[in-house]
Design a protein around this motif. Structure first.
Motif, PDB file in Angstrom:
ATOM      1  N   HIS A  13       0.918  -1.138   0.037  1.00 43.64           N
ATOM      2  CA  HIS A  13      -0.230   0.044  -0.292  1.00 43.64           C
ATOM      3  C   HIS A  13       0.782   1.044   0.068  1.00 43.64           C
ATOM      4  CE1 HIS A  13      -3.496   2.922   0.605  1.00 43.64           C
ATOM      5  NE2 HIS A  13      -2.925   3.554   1.697  1.00 43.64           N
ATOM      6  N   ASN A  14       0.608   1.900  -0.851  1.00 46.21           N
ATOM      7  CA  ASN A  14       1.619   3.433  -0.759  1.00 46.21           C
ATOM      8  C   ASN A  14       2.641   2.964  -0.817  1.00 46.21           C
ATOM      9  OD1 ASN A  14      -0.705   4.729  -1.397  1.00 46.21           O
ATOM     10  ND2 ASN A  14      -0.995   5.276   0.467  1.00 46.21           N
ATOM     11  N   GLU A  15       3.456   2.302  -2.072  1.00 49.95           N
ATOM     12  CA  GLU A  15       5.311   1.262  -1.989  1.00 49.95           C
ATOM     13  C   GLU A  15       5.841   2.250  -3.071  1.00 49.95           C
ATOM     14  OE1 GLU A  15       6.348   1.325   1.030  1.00 49.95           O
ATOM     15  OE2 GLU A  15       5.071   0.725   2.190  1.00 49.95           O
ATOM     16  N   GLN A  16       5.059   2.967  -4.208  1.00 51.74           N
ATOM     17  CA  GLN A  16       5.905   2.975  -5.352  1.00 51.74           C
ATOM     18  C   GLN A  16       7.190   2.714  -5.566  1.00 51.74           C
ATOM     19  OE1 GLN A  16       4.181   6.602  -7.097  1.00 51.74           O
ATOM     20  NE2 GLN A  16       5.296   8.218  -5.840  1.00 51.74           N
ATOM     21  N   ALA A  17       8.282   3.784  -4.429  1.00 53.31           N
ATOM     22  CA  ALA A  17       8.812   3.412  -4.771  1.00 53.31           C
ATOM     23  C   ALA A  17       9.995   2.428  -3.789  1.00 53.31           C
ATOM     24  CB  ALA A  17       9.736   5.135  -3.641  1.00 53.31           C
ATOM     25  N   ASN A  18       9.480   1.600  -3.524  1.00 51.34           N
ATOM     26  CA  ASN A  18      10.053   0.654  -3.117  1.00 51.34           C
ATOM     27  C   ASN A  18       9.830  -1.097  -4.061  1.00 51.34           C
ATOM     28  OD1 ASN A  18      11.311   1.629  -0.568  1.00 51.34           O
ATOM     29  ND2 ASN A  18       9.029   1.102   0.941  1.00 51.34           N
ATOM     30  N   VAL A  19       9.017  -0.713  -4.459  1.00 56.63           N
ATOM     31  CA  VAL A  19       8.091  -2.805  -5.519  1.00 56.63           C
ATOM     32  C   VAL A  19       9.119  -3.255  -6.151  1.00 56.63           C
ATOM     33  CG1 VAL A  19       6.061  -2.214  -4.461  1.00 56.63           C
ATOM     34  CG2 VAL A  19       7.051  -1.498  -6.355  1.00 56.63           C
ATOM     35  N   ALA A  20       9.878  -2.028  -6.903  1.00 59.47           N
ATOM     36  CA  ALA A  20      10.829  -2.016  -8.002  1.00 59.47           C
ATOM     37  C   ALA A  20      12.176  -3.294  -7.528  1.00 59.47           C
ATOM     38  CB  ALA A  20      11.069  -1.177  -8.301  1.00 59.47           C
ATOM     39  N   GLY A  21      13.143  -2.226  -6.548  1.00 58.91           N
ATOM     40  CA  GLY A  21      14.380  -3.050  -5.935  1.00 58.91           C
ATOM     41  C   GLY A  21      13.150  -4.165  -4.833  1.00 58.91           C
ATOM     42  N   LEU A  22      12.028  -4.657  -4.337  1.00 55.41           N
ATOM     43  CA  LEU A  22      12.379  -5.506  -3.648  1.00 55.41           C
ATOM     44  C   LEU A  22      12.014  -6.912  -4.806  1.00 55.41           C
ATOM     45  CD1 LEU A  22      11.462  -6.984  -1.408  1.00 55.41           C
ATOM     46  CD2 LEU A  22       8.694  -6.118  -1.211  1.00 55.41           C
ATOM     47  N   LEU A  23      11.358  -6.414  -5.647  1.00 56.72           N
ATOM     48  CA  LEU A  23      11.189  -7.420  -6.628  1.00 56.72           C
ATOM     49  C   LEU A  23      11.880  -8.370  -6.953  1.00 56.72           C
ATOM     50  CD1 LEU A  23       9.575  -9.354  -8.320  1.00 56.72           C
ATOM     51  CD2 LEU A  23       8.494  -7.239  -9.922  1.00 56.72           C
ATOM     52  N   ALA A  24      13.343  -7.052  -7.669  1.00 55.03           N
ATOM     53  CA  ALA A  24      14.515  -7.030  -8.230  1.00 55.03           C
ATOM     54  C   ALA A  24      14.906  -8.820  -6.809  1.00 55.03           C
ATOM     55  CB  ALA A  24      15.386  -5.970  -8.398  1.00 55.03           C
ATOM     56  N   GLU A  25      15.000  -7.809  -6.092  1.00 53.41           N
ATOM     57  CA  GLU A  25      16.016  -8.851  -5.081  1.00 53.41           C
ATOM     58  C   GLU A  25      14.865 -10.030  -4.644  1.00 53.41           C
ATOM     59  OE1 GLU A  25      17.683  -6.549  -1.248  1.00 53.41           O
ATOM     60  OE2 GLU A  25      16.153  -6.037  -1.542  1.00 53.41           O
ATOM     61  N   ILE A  26      13.798 -10.463  -4.759  1.00 55.43           N
ATOM     62  CA  ILE A  26      13.143 -11.291  -5.045  1.00 55.43           C
ATOM     63  C   ILE A  26      14.422 -12.136  -5.774  1.00 55.43           C
ATOM     64  CG2 ILE A  26      11.324 -12.364  -5.423  1.00 55.43           C
ATOM     65  CD1 ILE A  26       9.853 -10.116  -3.892  1.00 55.43           C
ATOM     66  N   ALA A  27      13.461 -11.782  -7.127  1.00 61.88           N
ATOM     67  CA  ALA A  27      14.284 -12.835  -8.090  1.00 61.88           C
ATOM     68  C   ALA A  27      15.496 -12.704  -8.725  1.00 61.88           C
ATOM     69  CB  ALA A  27      14.614 -11.742  -9.421  1.00 61.88           C
ATOM     70  N   ALA A  28      16.403 -11.910  -7.472  1.00 62.53           N
ATOM     71  CA  ALA A  28      18.076 -12.720  -7.362  1.00 62.53           C
ATOM     72  C   ALA A  28      17.922 -13.635  -6.247  1.00 62.53           C
ATOM     73  CB  ALA A  28      18.843 -10.932  -6.802  1.00 62.53           C
ATOM     74  N   ALA A  29      16.915 -13.375  -4.946  1.00 62.48           N
ATOM     75  CA  ALA A  29      17.633 -15.028  -4.392  1.00 62.48           C
ATOM     76  C   ALA A  29      17.121 -16.365  -4.558  1.00 62.48           C
ATOM     77  CB  ALA A  29      16.507 -14.485  -3.135  1.00 62.48           C
ATOM     78  N   LEU A  30      16.055 -16.117  -6.064  1.00 60.39           N
ATOM     79  CA  LEU A  30      14.893 -17.311  -5.924  1.00 60.39           C
ATOM     80  C   LEU A  30      15.334 -17.849  -7.836  1.00 60.39           C
ATOM     81  CD1 LEU A  30      11.686 -16.758  -4.556  1.00 60.39           C
ATOM     82  CD2 LEU A  30      13.503 -18.052  -3.668  1.00 60.39           C
ATOM     83  N   ARG A  31      15.711 -17.296  -8.439  1.00 59.71           N
ATOM     84  CA  ARG A  31      15.881 -17.932 -10.152  1.00 59.71           C
ATOM     85  C   ARG A  31      17.377 -18.570  -9.831  1.00 59.71           C
ATOM     86  NH1 ARG A  31      14.990 -12.217 -13.568  1.00 59.71           N
ATOM     87  NH2 ARG A  31      12.335 -12.736 -13.603  1.00 59.71           N
ATOM     88  N   GLY A  32      17.222 -19.759 -10.696  1.00 57.66           N
ATOM     89  CA  GLY A  32      17.967 -20.839 -10.778  1.00 57.66           C
ATOM     90  C   GLY A  32      17.668 -21.776  -9.648  1.00 57.66           C
ATOM     91  N   LYS A  33      17.101 -21.329  -8.459  1.00 62.46           N
ATOM     92  CA  LYS A  33      16.859 -21.960  -7.777  1.00 62.46           C
ATOM     93  C   LYS A  33      15.821 -22.873  -7.763  1.00 62.46           C
ATOM     94  CE  LYS A  33      19.382 -19.570  -4.406  1.00 62.46           C
ATOM     95  NZ  LYS A  33      20.011 -18.247  -5.273  1.00 62.46           N
ATOM     96  N   LEU A  34      14.976 -22.374  -8.084  1.00 60.93           N
ATOM     97  CA  LEU A  34      13.732 -23.732  -8.291  1.00 60.93           C
ATOM     98  C   LEU A  34      12.393 -22.481  -9.022  1.00 60.93           C
ATOM     99  CD1 LEU A  34      11.695 -22.778  -4.144  1.00 60.93           C
ATOM    100  CD2 LEU A  34      13.133 -21.167  -5.741  1.00 60.93           C
TER     101      LEU A  34
END
Length: 240
Positions: A13-34
């Motif tokens: 809710h009202n996190e426009q400055a945070n969602v892109a970076g958070l999604l990039a970190e999720i992808a970095a943590a999980l891509r290639g693992k499952l």
């Protein structure tokens, strides 16, 4: 279509400055693992959060975006995200970026190590990066909750958790239920485990909660959850 192995549900809710970076970190943590998916649930943001998420879908095929038509709060956003999730196990993160997505693989490794009866692994912020007043209020709230509910959980307010989707959906739903998941899971007969995780300062935006607001709602919810536990009855069922 084969379902993913993990769904990551993020209420925002009202996190426009945070969602892109958070999604990039999720992808970095999980891509290639499952195989995974990210389900962001926008709780009627009044800024550009939803527009940013919709643009991010072009770069992240794992991303799904749900939008509330009315503002309902964090618990409803989490519940709707879990209902929409396609994986058997779900990880949750707060949308403010204070939870570290790099901790998700750690929770998954702990899940694979412990007994099958453990259906919830809860993050434990051993080094909280909040203001002194918020840390103080949280210590008191956790102490009171533990005394009433006996849930053996040092930190129920941490947003990063890993749980079985079906077990979660069988829990009684109510507003603010996300703060009582260990006690509710134990009431249902499952085991829970607290796992130390990283905690970070908020990068942008403001908290959606105040200490006073948490306290007012918390007293009522504690009494309600305590009543649910007291009225619970479980038994082993054997088909004959």
């Amino acid at each position: 279509m084969t379902p993913p192995q993990l769904s990551v549900v993020v209420p925002v809710h009202n996190e426009q400055a945070n969602v892109a970076g958070l999604l990039a970190e999720i992808a970095a943590a999980l891509r290639g693992k499952l195989d995974w998916e990210a389900v962001f649930v926008d709780d009627l943001s009044s800024d550009g959060t939803l527009a940013v998420l919709e643009r991010l879908k072009a770069d992240y095929p794992e991303l799904r975006v749900l939008a509330h038509r009315s503002q309902c709060g964090q618990s409803t956003a989490v519940h709707n995200g879990v209902r929409a999730a396609r994986a058997a196990w779900v990880a949750t993160l707060d949308g403010d970026g204070q939870n570290d997505p790099a901790d998700i693989p750690r929770l998954l490794a702990e899940r694979d190590r412990v007994a099958p009866s453990v259906r919830l692994l809860a993050g434990w912020r051993v080094n909280r990066q909040d203001t002194g007043s918020r840390r103080w209020a949280s210590r008191w709230a956790n102490a009171i909750r533990a005394r009433l509910l006996h849930d053996d959980t040092p930190d129920t307010g941490c947003g990063i958790k890993l749980f079985e989707r079906q077990a979660f959906l069988e829990l009684p739903y109510f507003d603010h239920m996300h703060r009582y998941l260990p006690a509710l899971m134990q009431r249902a007969g499952w085991s829970t485990l607290s796992v130390p995780v990283n905690h970070r300062q908020r990068g942008s935006g403001v908290s959606k909660y105040t200490n006073f607001g948490r306290a007012v709602v918390g007293v009522r919810d504690l009494l309600g959850v305590s009543w649910l536990i007291a009225r619970s009855r479980r038994t082993l069922v054997v088909e004959r």
